[in-house]
Design a protein around this motif. Structure first.
Motif, PDB file in Angstrom:
ATOM      1  N   ARG A   4       0.963  -1.241  -0.146  1.00 31.67           N
ATOM      2  CA  ARG A   4      -0.050  -0.039  -0.048  1.00 31.67           C
ATOM      3  C   ARG A   4       1.056   1.276  -0.114  1.00 31.67           C
ATOM      4  O   ARG A   4       1.744   1.334   0.941  1.00 31.67           O
ATOM      5  CB  ARG A   4      -0.949  -0.058   1.012  1.00 31.67           C
ATOM      6  N   LYS A   9      -2.754  13.098  -4.583  1.00 30.25           N
ATOM      7  CA  LYS A   9      -3.770  13.782  -3.773  1.00 30.25           C
ATOM      8  C   LYS A   9      -4.852  14.557  -4.659  1.00 30.25           C
ATOM      9  O   LYS A   9      -4.594  14.895  -5.854  1.00 30.25           O
ATOM     10  CB  LYS A   9      -3.087  14.880  -3.124  1.00 30.25           C
ATOM     11  N   ILE A  14      -8.208  14.815  -0.804  1.00 27.77           N
ATOM     12  CA  ILE A  14      -8.067  13.393  -0.218  1.00 27.77           C
ATOM     13  C   ILE A  14      -6.954  12.658  -0.727  1.00 27.77           C
ATOM     14  O   ILE A  14      -6.677  12.782  -2.047  1.00 27.77           O
ATOM     15  CB  ILE A  14      -9.601  12.882  -0.660  1.00 27.77           C
ATOM     16  N   ASN A  15      -6.242  11.915   0.091  1.00 23.45           N
ATOM     17  CA  ASN A  15      -5.085  11.305  -0.492  1.00 23.45           C
ATOM     18  C   ASN A  15      -5.709   9.769  -0.835  1.00 23.45           C
ATOM     19  O   ASN A  15      -6.473   9.328  -0.355  1.00 23.45           O
ATOM     20  CB  ASN A  15      -4.231  11.097   0.704  1.00 23.45           C
ATOM     21  N   TYR A  17      -4.466   6.110  -2.179  1.00 22.90           N
ATOM     22  CA  TYR A  17      -3.260   5.007  -1.952  1.00 22.90           C
ATOM     23  C   TYR A  17      -3.546   3.721  -3.119  1.00 22.90           C
ATOM     24  O   TYR A  17      -4.684   3.542  -3.298  1.00 22.90           O
ATOM     25  CB  TYR A  17      -3.258   4.253  -0.617  1.00 22.90           C
ATOM     26  N   ASP A  41      -7.463   3.301  -3.460  1.00 23.65           N
ATOM     27  CA  ASP A  41      -8.390   3.716  -2.570  1.00 23.65           C
ATOM     28  C   ASP A  41      -8.212   4.871  -1.594  1.00 23.65           C
ATOM     29  O   ASP A  41      -6.893   5.396  -1.651  1.00 23.65           O
ATOM     30  CB  ASP A  41      -8.332   2.512  -1.078  1.00 23.65           C
ATOM     31  N   GLU A  43      -7.559   7.343   1.673  1.00 19.46           N
ATOM     32  CA  GLU A  43      -6.838   7.187   2.543  1.00 19.46           C
ATOM     33  C   GLU A  43      -7.421   6.373   3.767  1.00 19.46           C
ATOM     34  O   GLU A  43      -6.675   5.534   4.297  1.00 19.46           O
ATOM     35  CB  GLU A  43      -6.324   8.493   3.099  1.00 19.46           C
ATOM     36  N   ASN A  44      -8.576   6.677   4.184  1.00 19.70           N
ATOM     37  CA  ASN A  44      -9.208   5.951   5.371  1.00 19.70           C
ATOM     38  C   ASN A  44     -10.205   4.917   5.057  1.00 19.70           C
ATOM     39  O   ASN A  44     -10.846   4.659   5.838  1.00 19.70           O
ATOM     40  CB  ASN A  44      -9.738   7.063   6.460  1.00 19.70           C
ATOM     41  N   SER A  45      -9.984   4.064   3.912  1.00 19.58           N
ATOM     42  CA  SER A  45     -10.644   3.111   3.393  1.00 19.58           C
ATOM     43  C   SER A  45     -10.459   2.078   4.304  1.00 19.58           C
ATOM     44  O   SER A  45      -9.528   1.887   5.021  1.00 19.58           O
ATOM     45  CB  SER A  45     -10.515   2.659   2.027  1.00 19.58           C
ATOM     46  N   ASN A  46     -11.592   1.308   4.697  1.00 20.31           N
ATOM     47  CA  ASN A  46     -11.760   0.010   5.390  1.00 20.31           C
ATOM     48  C   ASN A  46     -11.570  -1.106   4.739  1.00 20.31           C
ATOM     49  O   ASN A  46     -11.762  -2.209   5.221  1.00 20.31           O
ATOM     50  CB  ASN A  46     -13.042   0.007   6.313  1.00 20.31           C
ATOM     51  N   THR A  48      -9.835  -4.396   2.733  1.00 17.47           N
ATOM     52  CA  THR A  48      -8.734  -5.188   3.091  1.00 17.47           C
ATOM     53  C   THR A  48      -8.400  -5.991   1.873  1.00 17.47           C
ATOM     54  O   THR A  48      -9.453  -6.425   1.021  1.00 17.47           O
ATOM     55  CB  THR A  48      -8.624  -5.869   4.301  1.00 17.47           C
TER      56      THR A  48
END
Length: 65
Positions: A4, A9, A14-15, A17, A41, A43-46, A48
């Protein structure tokens, strides 16, 4: 192994990845079961991911002279 890394940006700050396999395998997004060569995705994606046993086919281009 799943990698990852920062991709870029967005204009709204929003960042993003990039997620991929360093062993050239396709990846499976566990929550949806979708298969990808790579994923992007926020940055704060859940989400996996895990590697599959399916290798990514590389396109070969003919040399035109």
């Amino acid at each position: 192994m799943i990698i990852r890394e920062f991709y870029k940006k967005r204009k709204d700050n929003i960042n993003l990845y990039r997620i991929y396999s360093d062993n050239n395998f396709k990846i499976r997004q566990i929550e949806t079961n979708f298969i990808y060569d790579e994923a992007i995705d926020i940055e704060n994606s859940n989400y996996t991911y895990e590697e599959t046993s399916e290798t990514i086919e590389k396109e070969e281009f003919a040399n035109y002279i």
